[in-house]
Scaffold this motif. Sequence first.
Motif, PDB file in Angstrom:
ATOM      1  N   ARG A  62      53.823  39.421  32.939  1.00  0.00           N
ATOM      2  CA  ARG A  62      53.109  40.288  32.858  1.00  0.00           C
ATOM      3  C   ARG A  62      53.618  41.667  32.470  1.00  0.00           C
ATOM      4  O   ARG A  62      54.653  41.724  32.993  1.00  0.00           O
ATOM      5  N   ASP A  65      52.933  46.310  35.599  1.00  0.00           N
ATOM      6  CA  ASP A  65      51.635  47.394  36.024  1.00  0.00           C
ATOM      7  C   ASP A  65      51.890  48.320  36.947  1.00  0.00           C
ATOM      8  O   ASP A  65      52.147  48.051  38.315  1.00  0.00           O
ATOM      9  N   PHE A 201      44.269  34.894  35.464  1.00  0.00           N
ATOM     10  CA  PHE A 201      44.651  35.731  34.698  1.00  0.00           C
ATOM     11  C   PHE A 201      42.511  36.228  33.135  1.00  0.00           C
ATOM     12  O   PHE A 201      42.222  36.532  33.038  1.00  0.00           O
ATOM     13  N   ARG A 202      42.516  34.811  33.192  1.00  0.00           N
ATOM     14  CA  ARG A 202      41.274  34.611  31.881  1.00  0.00           C
ATOM     15  C   ARG A 202      40.057  35.168  33.303  1.00  0.00           C
ATOM     16  O   ARG A 202      39.347  35.827  32.784  1.00  0.00           O
ATOM     17  N   ARG A 203      40.251  34.705  34.668  1.00  0.00           N
ATOM     18  CA  ARG A 203      38.514  35.087  35.514  1.00  0.00           C
ATOM     19  C   ARG A 203      39.152  36.546  35.529  1.00  0.00           C
ATOM     20  O   ARG A 203      38.280  37.248  35.722  1.00  0.00           O
ATOM     21  N   ARG A 204      40.213  37.683  36.403  1.00  0.00           N
ATOM     22  CA  ARG A 204      40.546  39.032  36.204  1.00  0.00           C
ATOM     23  C   ARG A 204      39.943  39.822  34.756  1.00  0.00           C
ATOM     24  O   ARG A 204      39.507  40.249  34.694  1.00  0.00           O
ATOM     25  N   ARG A 205      40.584  39.117  34.145  1.00  0.00           N
ATOM     26  CA  ARG A 205      40.434  39.811  32.727  1.00  0.00           C
ATOM     27  C   ARG A 205      38.621  39.392  32.547  1.00  0.00           C
ATOM     28  O   ARG A 205      38.103  40.942  31.623  1.00  0.00           O
ATOM     29  N   GLU A 206      37.629  38.483  32.672  1.00  0.00           N
ATOM     30  CA  GLU A 206      36.607  38.312  32.988  1.00  0.00           C
ATOM     31  C   GLU A 206      35.536  39.589  33.541  1.00  0.00           C
ATOM     32  O   GLU A 206      34.592  39.784  33.430  1.00  0.00           O
ATOM     33  N   GLY A 208      37.526  40.778  36.923  1.00  0.00           N
ATOM     34  CA  GLY A 208      38.417  42.109  37.238  1.00  0.00           C
ATOM     35  C   GLY A 208      38.515  41.496  38.014  1.00  0.00           C
ATOM     36  O   GLY A 208      38.542  40.179  38.710  1.00  0.00           O
ATOM     37  N   ASP A 272      51.357  34.827  33.397  1.00  0.00           N
ATOM     38  CA  ASP A 272      50.773  35.014  32.974  1.00  0.00           C
ATOM     39  C   ASP A 272      49.793  33.425  31.536  1.00  0.00           C
ATOM     40  O   ASP A 272      51.622  34.310  30.906  1.00  0.00           O
ATOM     41  N   GLU A 274      48.526  32.179  29.496  1.00  0.00           N
ATOM     42  CA  GLU A 274      46.794  31.792  28.317  1.00  0.00           C
ATOM     43  C   GLU A 274      47.327  31.807  27.556  1.00  0.00           C
ATOM     44  O   GLU A 274      46.376  30.488  27.279  1.00  0.00           O
TER      45      GLU A 274
END
Length: 311
Positions: A62, A65, A201-206, A208, A272, A274
């Motif tokens: 990642r 952050d 991280f797909r869920r997080r990007r879509e 939050g 990550d 993805e």
Amino acid sequence: MSSNPDNGPAVSRREFDELFEAVRTWGRWPAPGRGAWNRVTADHVRAAASLVRTGTVVPIGRPWDTRPGPDNTRPALHHMSDLGDVEPPEPSAYKDFLGADYHGKSVTHLDALSHLAYRGLLYDGRDARGSVGAGGARFGSVQELGPLVTRGVLLDLPAVLGVDWLEPGRAVHAADVTAAERALGVTLGDGDAVLLRSGRFRRRRELGPWDCGAASAGWHVDAVPLLGERGVCLLGADGDSDVRPSPVEGVHSPVHTLAITAMGVPLLDNLDLEALSAACAGAGRYAFLLVATPLNVPGGTGSPVNPVAVM
């Protein structure tokens, strides 16, 4: 055992302790501070290197952050320490400082064998208080592991199930492993690093960020014996491997405990996966060369790391 529809069968402390004893590998290795990484020989590395066909390098770490959030309660630090504003001679220099309390839910990092104790003992039965102090770890440090190079296998559960991601709290069981092997055309083997994609991280990007310490998809403890039988030497995930909430009463990170403390298997957290999911789907194969090089920290209980998969 009782049942939870999301994270699977609840496990009593007695059942967990029996499982701990069943998978324990204490006293097995010539270099116990390296644990299951003793499995990986030059032959494993050569075989992993033979998987490189296109030369495509896929980063799976990642970004550093520094932003606080529900899944980053201890943000990493990054600030400039020199802005080139000191008087010449030339050239002017620009420097920065990095720092992190990296054992958490945000920074991609490696957990060494000194990271966790159960009932006061580290892996191989070493006394935790006698082995880890203010100066760091005298057993099971990240320095003992060194660079990690072996065959990586991506268990892409959302791809197998035909969903975008696993919902937080969804447990991955032994039956899910064998189903994924069949669907993805790969079999876990001795010396493998197994990376579990939940689609976090797909869920997080879509949708939050959310509190991953309270709810995350991950392994159920009933999958651990199978992983041990296959000779897995490293576990990684886009979470921290554990399903949360924990299915084990009184143990907040049971898969961490079984992997690190019972089996000597280090963990890669907060990957990550993805881009790797897309690369594996495009190539039609889910095995690759994995390279993870932690910082060479004497006494470190782990390290931030930026692993890569090479297709």
